[in-house]
Design a protein around this motif. Structure first.
Motif, PDB file in Angstrom:
ATOM      1  N   LEU A  47       0.053   5.342  -2.651  1.00  0.00           N
ATOM      2  CA  LEU A  47       0.809   4.678  -1.588  1.00  0.00           C
ATOM      3  C   LEU A  47       0.992   3.200  -1.860  1.00  0.00           C
ATOM      4  CD1 LEU A  47      -0.461   6.284   1.746  1.00  0.00           C
ATOM      5  CD2 LEU A  47       1.674   6.693   0.517  1.00  0.00           C
ATOM      6  N   GLY A  52       5.764  -0.876   0.792  1.00  0.00           N
ATOM      7  CA  GLY A  52       5.244  -1.136   2.136  1.00  0.00           C
ATOM      8  C   GLY A  52       5.544  -2.562   2.542  1.00  0.00           C
ATOM      9  N   LYS A  53       5.442  -2.827   3.823  1.00  0.00           N
ATOM     10  CA  LYS A  53       5.810  -4.155   4.347  1.00  0.00           C
ATOM     11  C   LYS A  53       4.769  -5.213   4.034  1.00  0.00           C
ATOM     12  CE  LYS A  53       8.041  -1.828   8.282  1.00  0.00           C
ATOM     13  NZ  LYS A  53       7.381  -0.512   8.128  1.00  0.00           N
ATOM     14  N   ARG A 106       5.921   9.619   3.077  1.00  0.00           N
ATOM     15  CA  ARG A 106       5.414   8.331   3.521  1.00  0.00           C
ATOM     16  C   ARG A 106       6.046   7.289   2.613  1.00  0.00           C
ATOM     17  NH1 ARG A 106       2.830   5.828   7.685  1.00  0.00           N
ATOM     18  NH2 ARG A 106       1.432   7.630   7.917  1.00  0.00           N
ATOM     19  N   ARG A 107       6.708   6.299   3.214  1.00  0.00           N
ATOM     20  CA  ARG A 107       7.372   5.254   2.445  1.00  0.00           C
ATOM     21  C   ARG A 107       8.382   5.837   1.457  1.00  0.00           C
ATOM     22  NH1 ARG A 107       2.058   1.327   1.424  1.00  0.00           N
ATOM     23  NH2 ARG A 107       1.890   0.649   3.596  1.00  0.00           N
ATOM     24  N   GLY A 236      10.688   4.756   6.913  1.00  0.00           N
ATOM     25  CA  GLY A 236      10.176   5.406   5.706  1.00  0.00           C
ATOM     26  C   GLY A 236       9.890   6.867   5.909  1.00  0.00           C
TER      27      GLY A 236
END
Length: 335
Positions: A47, A52-53, A106-107, A236
């Motif tokens: 991940l 991601g942010k 996810r994402r 996402g």
């Protein structure tokens, strides 16, 4: 403003400093996700590599800038550690979340559990929690206490999400407790760590902690709305993922609480499984047209304003402006 920063920073000098520091955070995150076993490293970075942010580590660094004195070299080192602590904790929670939610994406990439199975995903999350704990120990006993309290709130929030509200308990209040634990607690700690290790006054530390708690919850609630209204999967995830999984999010809870006679079909659909694509699409369409979506937006706007109100103790300047802008973005991103 440097576009790659997750928070809006209009001051060029501040943006450049944060951008440079975030580059260091990325390198440290890679270093702290290495295992002697290559497979564990691969799983732990799954991940992380998806992007991601990075809101939480950036908030650590931004909050540190609210201090009235320049950061020392020791401050900078501790802030870098703290930024990694909160992001590793966040990443670990996502591995566990995806198992609990049975999420496939996810994402924009396959979740760890869909790629390697639940056992590997859960243990990888545990590995990341342990790496976060190792780093927290380097920050001293106060940081350990704060991290332990945060982890308790996070886990309690995750547990509450899996159970029905108690008899007589308001379902919306129950869900807001879930959000406060799962999301608000760690974002609050991010701001708190930044203020502490940046050398801010006690008053500013308290203000930034409260700001993080409120804006963090609002951030999650705006994601709830995006899950309903987004056509492109801005969060996402595939739009309507929470709906399909039966997760009672803010718009759904408001729709249930304010149901009208003409909402009978929507409530009927919400009461049943939504694994069928046609039923899922029908439910999503009905929910998008329901006044509950606008009510949810109004609620998030109110919480964002509450977050901004916490900043009165923070000196006026580019840091406070950036924090206020972030709250405004949270309020409008689901519009």
């Amino acid at each position: 403003m440097i576009e790659t920063l997750a928070l809006p920073v209009l001051d060029e000098g501040l943006a450049e400093r944060l951008h440079a520091r975030m580059g260091e955070v990325e390198q440290e995150l890679l270093r702290h996700t290495v295992s002697d076993a290559a497979f564990v490293t691969d799983a732990a970075r799954h991940l992380l590599d998806a992007g991601g942010k990075r809101v939480r580590p950036l908030l650590v660094l931004l909050a540190a800038e609210a201090a009235e004195r320049p950061a020392t070299a020791e401050d900078e080192e501790r802030l870098l550690m703290a930024a990694c602590v909160v992001e590793l904790t966040h990443l670990a929670s996502l591995y566990h979340d995806d198992v609990m939610d049975e999420a496939d994406l996810r994402r924009g990439t396959a979740t760890a559990h869909s790629r390697w199975g639940n056992h590997v995903a859960i243990l990888t999350g545990d590995f990341l929690f342990s790496k976060s704990s190792e780093l927290t120990a380097e920050l001293g006993p106060d940081a350990v206490r704060i991290q332990a309290q945060t982890f308790t709130a996070l886990v309690e929030g995750q547990i509450l999400e899996t159970i029905e509200p108690a008899p007589g308990e308001d379902a919306l209040e129950h869900y807001l407790d879930v959000v406060a634990g799962k999301t608000g607690s760690l974002i609050a700690t991010s701001a708190r760590y930044g203020a502490i290790f940046g050398g801010a006054t006690t008053e500013v530390q308290l203000a930034l902690t409260k700001y993080g708690e409120v804006v963090g919850a609002a951030f999650q609630l705006s994601d709830d709305i995006l899950d309903v209204v987004s056509e492109s999967g801005v969060s996402g995830k595939t739009p309507g993922t929470d709906l399909r999984e039966g997760v009672p999010t803010l718009p759904v809870l408001i729709a249930r609480a304010t149901a009208r006679p003409e909402d009978a079909r929507l409530i009927e659909l919400l009461d049943g499984p939504l694994t069928d694509d046609a039923l899922h699409a029908e439910t999503l369409a009905l929910l998008r047209r329901h006044p509950a979506v606008d009510e949810a937006r109004a609620y998030v706007i109110t919480r964002a304003a509450e977050a901004k109100a916490q900043l009165v103790a923070v000196p006026e300047g580019p840091v406070r402006t950036a924090l206020e802008e972030f709250a405004d973005i949270v309020a409008t991103r689901a519009s």
